[in-house]
Design a protein around this motif. Structure first.
Motif, PDB file in Angstrom:
ATOM      1  N   ARG A 139       0.832  -1.217   0.000  1.00 41.41           N
ATOM      2  CA  ARG A 139       0.000   0.000   0.000  1.00 41.41           C
ATOM      3  C   ARG A 139       0.863   1.262   0.000  1.00 41.41           C
ATOM      4  O   ARG A 139       0.508   2.257  -0.634  1.00 41.41           O
ATOM      5  CB  ARG A 139      -0.949  -0.019   1.199  1.00 41.41           C
ATOM      6  N   VAL A 157       0.568   4.251  -2.771  1.00 38.04           N
ATOM      7  CA  VAL A 157       0.306   5.644  -2.384  1.00 38.04           C
ATOM      8  C   VAL A 157       1.458   6.535  -2.840  1.00 38.04           C
ATOM      9  O   VAL A 157       1.245   7.627  -3.379  1.00 38.04           O
ATOM     10  CB  VAL A 157       0.080   5.754  -0.852  1.00 38.04           C
ATOM     11  N   ALA A 217      -8.538   9.187  -0.500  1.00 35.15           N
ATOM     12  CA  ALA A 217      -9.371   7.995  -0.306  1.00 35.15           C
ATOM     13  C   ALA A 217     -10.327   7.797  -1.486  1.00 35.15           C
ATOM     14  O   ALA A 217     -10.509   6.681  -1.975  1.00 35.15           O
ATOM     15  CB  ALA A 217     -10.156   8.112   0.996  1.00 35.15           C
ATOM     16  N   MET A 222      -8.405   6.670  -4.595  1.00 31.81           N
ATOM     17  CA  MET A 222      -7.897   5.295  -4.523  1.00 31.81           C
ATOM     18  C   MET A 222      -9.003   4.279  -4.201  1.00 31.81           C
ATOM     19  O   MET A 222      -8.724   3.117  -3.901  1.00 31.81           O
ATOM     20  CB  MET A 222      -6.791   5.199  -3.466  1.00 31.81           C
ATOM     21  N   ASN A 223     -10.255   4.738  -4.225  1.00 33.72           N
ATOM     22  CA  ASN A 223     -11.403   3.864  -3.935  1.00 33.72           C
ATOM     23  C   ASN A 223     -11.293   3.179  -2.563  1.00 33.72           C
ATOM     24  O   ASN A 223     -11.569   1.993  -2.413  1.00 33.72           O
ATOM     25  CB  ASN A 223     -11.568   2.774  -5.023  1.00 33.72           C
ATOM     26  N   VAL A 224     -10.836   3.946  -1.576  1.00 29.65           N
ATOM     27  CA  VAL A 224     -10.729   3.402  -0.206  1.00 29.65           C
ATOM     28  C   VAL A 224     -12.021   3.720   0.535  1.00 29.65           C
ATOM     29  O   VAL A 224     -12.369   4.894   0.708  1.00 29.65           O
ATOM     30  CB  VAL A 224      -9.517   4.024   0.544  1.00 29.65           C
ATOM     31  N   ARG A 267     -14.810   4.370   3.517  1.00 31.39           N
ATOM     32  CA  ARG A 267     -14.690   5.149   4.744  1.00 31.39           C
ATOM     33  C   ARG A 267     -14.130   4.326   5.910  1.00 31.39           C
ATOM     34  O   ARG A 267     -13.272   4.785   6.658  1.00 31.39           O
ATOM     35  CB  ARG A 267     -16.071   5.713   5.120  1.00 31.39           C
ATOM     36  N   ASP A 289     -12.088   1.965   5.917  1.00 33.08           N
ATOM     37  CA  ASP A 289     -10.662   1.618   5.779  1.00 33.08           C
ATOM     38  C   ASP A 289      -9.747   2.838   5.847  1.00 33.08           C
ATOM     39  O   ASP A 289      -8.537   2.728   5.646  1.00 33.08           O
ATOM     40  CB  ASP A 289     -10.416   0.883   4.450  1.00 33.08           C
ATOM     41  N   ARG A 290     -10.318   4.011   6.144  1.00 35.37           N
ATOM     42  CA  ARG A 290      -9.479   5.219   6.187  1.00 35.37           C
ATOM     43  C   ARG A 290      -8.408   5.171   7.279  1.00 35.37           C
ATOM     44  O   ARG A 290      -7.317   5.695   7.087  1.00 35.37           O
ATOM     45  CB  ARG A 290     -10.346   6.473   6.329  1.00 35.37           C
ATOM     46  N   ASP A 337      -6.642   2.668   7.993  1.00 32.82           N
ATOM     47  CA  ASP A 337      -5.540   1.941   7.348  1.00 32.82           C
ATOM     48  C   ASP A 337      -4.755   2.868   6.424  1.00 32.82           C
ATOM     49  O   ASP A 337      -3.522   2.836   6.376  1.00 32.82           O
ATOM     50  CB  ASP A 337      -6.075   0.758   6.526  1.00 32.82           C
ATOM     51  N   LEU A 338      -5.490   3.719   5.692  1.00 33.70           N
ATOM     52  CA  LEU A 338      -4.846   4.666   4.782  1.00 33.70           C
ATOM     53  C   LEU A 338      -3.988   5.658   5.573  1.00 33.70           C
ATOM     54  O   LEU A 338      -2.869   5.999   5.176  1.00 33.70           O
ATOM     55  CB  LEU A 338      -5.907   5.407   3.949  1.00 33.70           C
TER      56      LEU A 338
END
Length: 712
Positions: free
Chosen positions: A9, A13, A31, A34-36, A38, A40-41, A43-44
């Motif tokens: 990841r 990024v 987010a 990158m199609n992340v 909510r 999983d934010r 993790d981002l």
């Protein structure tokens, strides 16, 4: 997040951040791009924080992320009481100086992003920088002294690197009064013109109560004091006498003549020695308590031991890694008791080479518990009463002395460096007050045990290196060429030289230097500077060698009661001996060992710092009783601000340059002397000098000396 996933990841990024079309952007925009989802934010955010910690991306004041322009570095901030600080960046040789005006709210221990100041760095000067962002706060709780006002209080931190008093509203003071030592939790880190704020979590005791001073250091370093109930219960359950079933499949060496040799007050005896001579070769057995038999992987005991990392030896107490039921009981090789051990049995020739060895699970029974003092009396003092008391063991001690000398000479020839600084022994009364401070000298017996532990540690490390199995090594990297260059220039002033190759210096060169300066006035200073030019030893999963010992292979195998890395490698060795180190287990160890090594190194540094602080505190307290008294000492160091003098009892204090009142003195850097302008009087390194104790400050941990009036 799993390490592999995090790396993937991070790569994705970072590649996006390198695309000028998209940056800078906020986490929300990133987010969406990158199609992340909510959920999983977080993790981002972890990915972004990891990239920032590596200095690859930066975060603007408006909360936008972008690729770092290469001028940003990330490191740990170390504060100073005078407001400025330093940032330590991994991989950089020198810390970055942060002037007071450029600290920007950073506090001691914070992880910060810094930008280097532009312009050429003058020779001999540090790089300077500015803190542009605080990435993570390093301090959550602070230990200090409570000072009460009418409607509020302040906590003055013990750690002067913290640099600011902490405001405490009266309703959050827990009833603390003037002079209470407290643990305060930070609730607000303050702003430019506003102090940090906190609430009192614990009152340790009054500053004048016995034990409060040491307990404040214990709490300040967040050292664990009590064991959880679950751990204590498990230790009690495990600490059963050795049974016939426990001995099954082990090599029985109970009929071998065997001793432990330790300090008089030692309670955890984790190593025993056997030695015989076979022709012109020596059969040396180093038998280490099999702690892993009682501390199973992932058990409550194991988790707690890993968390602690090491036992901590403070002046008035030991904070053990394992509960006493184990460390002073079933895991201690007590005389006359059957014990389980892991043994390294070596056949050593007359040149000190290990020509054969065996590592085995054993059953041992120690014949006598010996002290260093007793063995010295036998071998050096030839004390008749002592020789009579231990007559059946005397030939064994003589063999030990013989072999230890051979091993020491072999190490000397290859370039092993031996810093023989005297350690300090501090004797306290029942109230914790220092009665005596003196050097703790190594004698013939301490050196014998040291030599035998070193050869066992080397032998085990070499064995497992060539088996190419997961392992924890004790490594000591080659010094940075820049530091050796500085040392080389420094010693030139005293007429010494070291051969310094283009890339790396050989340890033999430093060993030769230490030999040349022995018994000279400059010995103490050059020894210390040589030590400072070297890197810190640490635990690693790769065997990169031990510079100080001049060996390619080294590990810590001999103290599993008090060091977690030893415990960890015992577990690996035993699994290997039992044929259970299959592919799955190898994969398991490959995964966990980097964190074990890194955490153990951190815990060791924490323990060392806490031990030093308690020593400094008790030395100051000891000198408080001697204010106005005259002592003879030796000038150990000279700086622009004063002359450091070390007393024979290892206590060091300083004569501030402003207290040299018979002349105006200036510091001559080339010759490391303090010179009087009018009189030409010189103070040199190694010079014997009489001093009067002027002040001892427990808060600052400093001792001030002045010259006796007759000298002024």
């Amino acid at each position: 997040m799993e390490k592999e996933l995090l790396e993937k990841r991070k790569q994705a990024v970072y590649e996006l951040m390198c695309n000028d079309m998209y940056v800078p952007m906020k986490i929300k925009e990133l987010a969406i791009l990158m199609n992340v989802p909510r959920e999983d934010r977080p993790d981002l955010e972890e990915v972004l924080n990891a990239l920032m910690a590596e200095g690859k991306i930066e975060l603007s004041k408006r909360g936008k992320y972008s690729k770092a322009e290469g001028t940003f570095l990330v490191g740990t901030f170390t504060g100073n009481i005078r407001g400025f600080g330093f940032v330590t960046v991994e991989g950089e040789n020198e810390d970055i100086f942060i002037p007071e005006t450029q600290v920007n709210g950073a506090m001691h221990g914070d992880t910060v992003q810094v930008v280097l100041s532009t312009g050429k760095v003058a020779e001999g000067k540090r790089k300077e920088g500015t803190v542009v962002k605080i990435l993570a706060r390093g301090t959550v709780q602070v230990v200090g002294t409570f000072q009460k006002s009418k409607n509020f209080g302040f906590v003055v931190p013990d750690n002067q690197k913290f640099g600011q008093d902490i405001f405490v509203p009266i309703e959050r003071s827990k009833g603390a009064v003037d002079g209470h030592k407290v643990v305060v939790e930070l609730t607000d880190y303050g702003k430019k013109n506003r102090k940090p704020e906190g609430k009192v979590m614990e009152i340790i005791g009054h500053i004048n109560d016995p034990g409060t001073d040491i307990m404040s250091i214990v709490k300040g370093y967040d050292l664990p004091v009590e064991f959880p109930e679950k751990v204590l219960k498990q230790a009690d359950t495990e600490a059963k006498p050795v049974s016939t079933a426990d001995m099954a499949g082990r090599m029985d060496v109970r009929d071998w003549q065997m001793v432990t040799i330790d300090g008089e007050d030692a309670k955890d005896l984790d190593d025993a020695i056997t030695i015989t001579k076979e022709g012109d070769k020596y059969r040396l057995g180093v038998h280490i308590a099999d702690v892993t038999n009682y501390v199973q992987e992932r058990s409550a005991l194991d988790v707690e031991a890993l968390e602690r990392g090491t036992s901590v030896y403070l002046v008035d107490r030991v904070i053990p890694m394992l509960p006493h039921t184990l460390s002073n009981g079933i895991c201690s090789l007590n005389a006359g008791e059957d014990r389980l051990a892991l043994s390294c049995i070596m056949l050593i020739d007359k040149k000190g080479n290990v020509v054969d060895h065996k590592i085995a699970e054993t059953v041992v029974r120690v014949d006598r518990r010996m002290s260093y003092t007793s063995v010295k009396k036998i071998l050096v003092d030839h004390d008749e009463a002592e020789i009579e008391e231990y007559k059946e063991l005397v030939p064994m001690f003589e063999l030990m002395q013989e072999l230890a000398a051979i091993l020491r000479e072999k190490r000397r020839k290859r370039g092993s460096i031996d810093f023989d600084f005297p350690e300090t022994k501090i004797i306290l009364d029942k109230q914790g007050k220092p009665l005596e401070v003196k050097p703790y000298e190594r004698n013939v017996a301490t050196k014998i045990i040291e030599d035998f532990m070193l050869i066992a540690n080397e032998t085990v490390a070499q064995d497992y290196f060539w088996q190419e199995l997961p392992f924890v090594y004790r490594t000591h990297d080659t010094p940075d060429p820049e530091k050796i260059q500085k040392l080389s220039l420094f010693i030139n002033n005293f007429g010494y030289t070291i051969k310094n190759g283009q890339e790396e210096i050989h340890p033999k060169e430093l060993q030769k230097l230490l030999g040349k300066i022995e018994d000279t006035p400059e010995e103490a200073l050059i020894s210390r500077l040589t030590l400072r030019s070297m890197k810190q030893a640490k635990y690693t999963v790769t065997s990169t060698g031990h510079f100080g010992l001049a060996t390619q292979y080294y590990c810590h195998f001999t103290s599993p009661i008090r060091r977690y890395p030893d415990l960890q490698i015992h577990r690996i060795i035993k699994e290997n001996l039992r044929g259970k180190l299959n592919e799955k287990r190898i994969e398991h160890y490959d995964k966990i060992l980097p964190d074990v090594a890194s955490h153990s190194s951190e815990m060791e540094r924490r323990a060392d710092e806490a031990e030093r602080e308690t020593e400094k505190l008790k030395k100051v307290e000891y000198m408080e009783k001697h204010i106005g008294e005259t002592f003879e000492g030796v000038i150990s160091s000279i700086t622009a601000w004063g002359i450091y003098v070390e007393l024979p009892n290892t206590i060091e204090g300083m004569i501030h340059v402003t207290n040299l009142t018979d002349d105006y003195y200036h510091y001559e850097e080339e010759t490391y002397e303090m010179v009087g302008e009018a009189t030409g009087k010189r103070y040199k390194l190694g010079q014997k000098i009489e001093v009067v104790v002027d002040n001892a400050d427990k808060f600052m941990r400093t001792i001030d000396f002045v010259l006796p009036e007759k000298e002024e």
